[in-house]
Write a protein that holds these residues in place. Sequence first.
Motif, PDB file in Angstrom:
ATOM      1  N   ASN A  70       0.885  -1.180   0.000  1.00 55.78           N
ATOM      2  CA  ASN A  70       0.000   0.000   0.000  1.00 55.78           C
ATOM      3  C   ASN A  70       0.912   1.216   0.000  1.00 55.78           C
ATOM      4  N   VAL A  71       0.989   1.878  -1.128  1.00 53.46           N
ATOM      5  CA  VAL A  71       1.903   3.009  -1.252  1.00 53.46           C
ATOM      6  C   VAL A  71       1.199   4.189  -1.906  1.00 53.46           C
ATOM      7  N   LYS A  72       1.401   5.352  -1.333  1.00 56.06           N
ATOM      8  CA  LYS A  72       0.851   6.582  -1.893  1.00 56.06           C
ATOM      9  C   LYS A  72       1.980   7.302  -2.625  1.00 56.06           C
ATOM     10  N   GLN A  73       1.636   7.923  -3.761  1.00 50.18           N
ATOM     11  CA  GLN A  73       2.659   8.534  -4.596  1.00 50.18           C
ATOM     12  C   GLN A  73       2.272   9.952  -5.002  1.00 50.18           C
ATOM     13  N   ILE A  74       3.280  10.800  -5.023  1.00 51.71           N
ATOM     14  CA  ILE A  74       3.126  12.160  -5.546  1.00 51.71           C
ATOM     15  C   ILE A  74       4.118  12.314  -6.687  1.00 51.71           C
ATOM     16  N   PHE A  75       3.628  12.701  -7.850  1.00 52.05           N
ATOM     17  CA  PHE A  75       4.475  12.986  -9.000  1.00 52.05           C
ATOM     18  C   PHE A  75       4.454  14.489  -9.239  1.00 52.05           C
ATOM     19  N   PHE A  76       5.619  15.098  -9.371  1.00 47.43           N
ATOM     20  CA  PHE A  76       5.634  16.538  -9.639  1.00 47.43           C
ATOM     21  C   PHE A  76       6.906  16.919 -10.387  1.00 47.43           C
ATOM     22  N   THR A  77       6.854  18.037 -11.070  1.00 46.11           N
ATOM     23  CA  THR A  77       8.006  18.553 -11.799  1.00 46.11           C
ATOM     24  C   THR A  77       8.632  19.698 -11.010  1.00 46.11           C
ATOM     25  N   LYS A  78       9.891  19.968 -11.288  1.00 45.36           N
ATOM     26  CA  LYS A  78      10.561  21.085 -10.611  1.00 45.36           C
ATOM     27  C   LYS A  78       9.894  22.424 -10.922  1.00 45.36           C
ATOM     28  N   PRO A  79       9.486  22.696 -12.181  1.00 44.72           N
ATOM     29  CA  PRO A  79       8.805  23.968 -12.460  1.00 44.72           C
ATOM     30  C   PRO A  79       7.554  24.190 -11.619  1.00 44.72           C
ATOM     31  N   PHE A  80       6.890  23.087 -11.236  1.00 45.36           N
ATOM     32  CA  PHE A  80       5.698  23.226 -10.392  1.00 45.36           C
ATOM     33  C   PHE A  80       6.047  23.911  -9.080  1.00 45.36           C
ATOM     34  N   LEU A  81       7.170  23.530  -8.456  1.00 46.05           N
ATOM     35  CA  LEU A  81       7.561  24.120  -7.174  1.00 46.05           C
ATOM     36  C   LEU A  81       8.158  25.505  -7.350  1.00 46.05           C
ATOM     37  N   GLN A  82       8.708  25.770  -8.512  1.00 46.29           N
ATOM     38  CA  GLN A  82       9.356  27.067  -8.733  1.00 46.29           C
ATOM     39  C   GLN A  82       8.353  28.201  -8.911  1.00 46.29           C
ATOM     40  N   LYS A  83       7.066  27.873  -8.939  1.00 47.62           N
ATOM     41  CA  LYS A  83       6.037  28.901  -9.068  1.00 47.62           C
ATOM     42  C   LYS A  83       5.551  29.403  -7.708  1.00 47.62           C
ATOM     43  N   ILE A  84       6.290  29.057  -6.670  1.00 46.08           N
ATOM     44  CA  ILE A  84       5.912  29.484  -5.331  1.00 46.08           C
ATOM     45  C   ILE A  84       6.873  30.580  -4.868  1.00 46.08           C
ATOM     46  N   PHE A  85       6.417  31.411  -3.937  1.00 43.84           N
ATOM     47  CA  PHE A  85       7.250  32.532  -3.484  1.00 43.84           C
ATOM     48  C   PHE A  85       8.247  32.078  -2.417  1.00 43.84           C
ATOM     49  N   ILE A  86       9.116  31.173  -2.821  1.00 48.35           N
ATOM     50  CA  ILE A  86      10.207  30.690  -1.974  1.00 48.35           C
ATOM     51  C   ILE A  86      11.470  30.791  -2.805  1.00 48.35           C
ATOM     52  N   LYS A  87      12.553  31.181  -2.177  1.00 44.52           N
ATOM     53  CA  LYS A  87      13.802  31.340  -2.911  1.00 44.52           C
ATOM     54  C   LYS A  87      14.145  30.055  -3.658  1.00 44.52           C
ATOM     55  N   GLU A  88      14.591  30.222  -4.893  1.00 39.14           N
ATOM     56  CA  GLU A  88      14.876  29.073  -5.746  1.00 39.14           C
ATOM     57  C   GLU A  88      15.944  28.169  -5.145  1.00 39.14           C
ATOM     58  N   ASP A  89      16.925  28.762  -4.447  1.00 39.05           N
ATOM     59  CA  ASP A  89      17.985  27.930  -3.876  1.00 39.05           C
ATOM     60  C   ASP A  89      17.461  27.041  -2.749  1.00 39.05           C
ATOM     61  N   ILE A  90      16.375  27.454  -2.090  1.00 42.32           N
ATOM     62  CA  ILE A  90      15.766  26.613  -1.053  1.00 42.32           C
ATOM     63  C   ILE A  90      15.116  25.398  -1.691  1.00 42.32           C
ATOM     64  N   VAL A  91      14.386  25.628  -2.787  1.00 41.58           N
ATOM     65  CA  VAL A  91      13.778  24.517  -3.517  1.00 41.58           C
ATOM     66  C   VAL A  91      14.858  23.561  -4.019  1.00 41.58           C
ATOM     67  N   GLU A  92      15.931  24.111  -4.572  1.00 41.54           N
ATOM     68  CA  GLU A  92      17.031  23.285  -5.078  1.00 41.54           C
ATOM     69  C   GLU A  92      17.624  22.438  -3.958  1.00 41.54           C
ATOM     70  N   GLU A  93      17.795  23.026  -2.802  1.00 40.50           N
ATOM     71  CA  GLU A  93      18.378  22.301  -1.674  1.00 40.50           C
ATOM     72  C   GLU A  93      17.468  21.171  -1.204  1.00 40.50           C
ATOM     73  N   LEU A  94      16.163  21.420  -1.187  1.00 38.99           N
ATOM     74  CA  LEU A  94      15.215  20.387  -0.775  1.00 38.99           C
ATOM     75  C   LEU A  94      15.212  19.208  -1.749  1.00 38.99           C
ATOM     76  N   LEU A  95      15.445  19.482  -3.015  1.00 40.54           N
ATOM     77  CA  LEU A  95      15.420  18.439  -4.042  1.00 40.54           C
ATOM     78  C   LEU A  95      16.777  17.790  -4.260  1.00 40.54           C
ATOM     79  N   LEU A  96      17.811  18.332  -3.617  1.00 42.07           N
ATOM     80  CA  LEU A  96      19.158  17.788  -3.776  1.00 42.07           C
ATOM     81  C   LEU A  96      19.324  16.584  -2.847  1.00 42.07           C
ATOM     82  N   LEU A  97      19.167  15.394  -3.401  1.00 45.82           N
ATOM     83  CA  LEU A  97      19.243  14.180  -2.599  1.00 45.82           C
ATOM     84  C   LEU A  97      20.697  13.785  -2.363  1.00 45.82           C
TER      85      LEU A  97
END
Length: 270
Positions: A70-97
């Motif tokens: 039983n697994v729940k999944q979220i699919f999203f693209t990076k541009p989707f998150l870049q449309k939010i009022f958060i500094k781009e480097d914060i988004v990059e850091e969160l996605l940097l695995l």
Amino acid sequence: MFSEIKYTKDHANLSVDDPRKNDYYTILLCDSGSANIKIGFHEFELKPHGIAILSPNTIFSISRISSDLNVKQIFFTKPFLQKIFIKEDIVEELLLLNSNYPPFYELHNRFDIVLNRFLSLERELNTQYAYHLDIARLMVIEILYEYNRACEYCLLGFEKNMNRNYQLTYEFKKLVDERFSSWNTIGFYASHFGISAKHLTEVVKAETGHTALQIIHERLLLESQYLLKHTTLSIKECAHILGFESASYFSRFFKSHTSASPIAFRKENP
């Protein structure tokens, strides 16, 4: 396909033994059951109360899916998150695995909290009230923070396993992922590390249960299956990309590992 974000609670995208690459991120939250996932040079077990992220443009495959998964999944693209009022480097850091470790961590007592965020996201996407995408972005950001928090927590106790043999095996698997199409013998890798092929084989076997040559061949096979199933390249072109001297040599290698020729595999997996 979706434009920027999608949520599902079924097994979509988890087909067995089907090497693939996606052009989007996938967050997996496991409630019950298990599955084995190979991504890049990592292999891990997706298990209850754990969270994983599959990065885009990285080959992965799924195997040993339990009947109670039983697994729940979220699919999203990076541009989707870049449309939010958060500094781009914060988004990059969160996605940097952290590429040093498999992208799976146990949530422990945070699981119910993260599960509720998944369910809230599902409701937002289903109801589509005003600003639902903006709220969905914030929820994905929250979930990414939870993933990174779990990552930090788990890695605190991980260093104890970082002995010399573990480090050598990790570096070997990483190098295989980078050079598998040109370095197809153990000697290349052993020479790179300045050790004998025998020692490298013994260490890798002790750490993984597989020989060094098996790991090289598994990576070659994974890429072979991906090229045959998801591209229109000829057998000769696939052989050239994978570093084989000829199409016939590639065909013998492939059939010895799958009991099917590349042509038969492509016909059976359109």
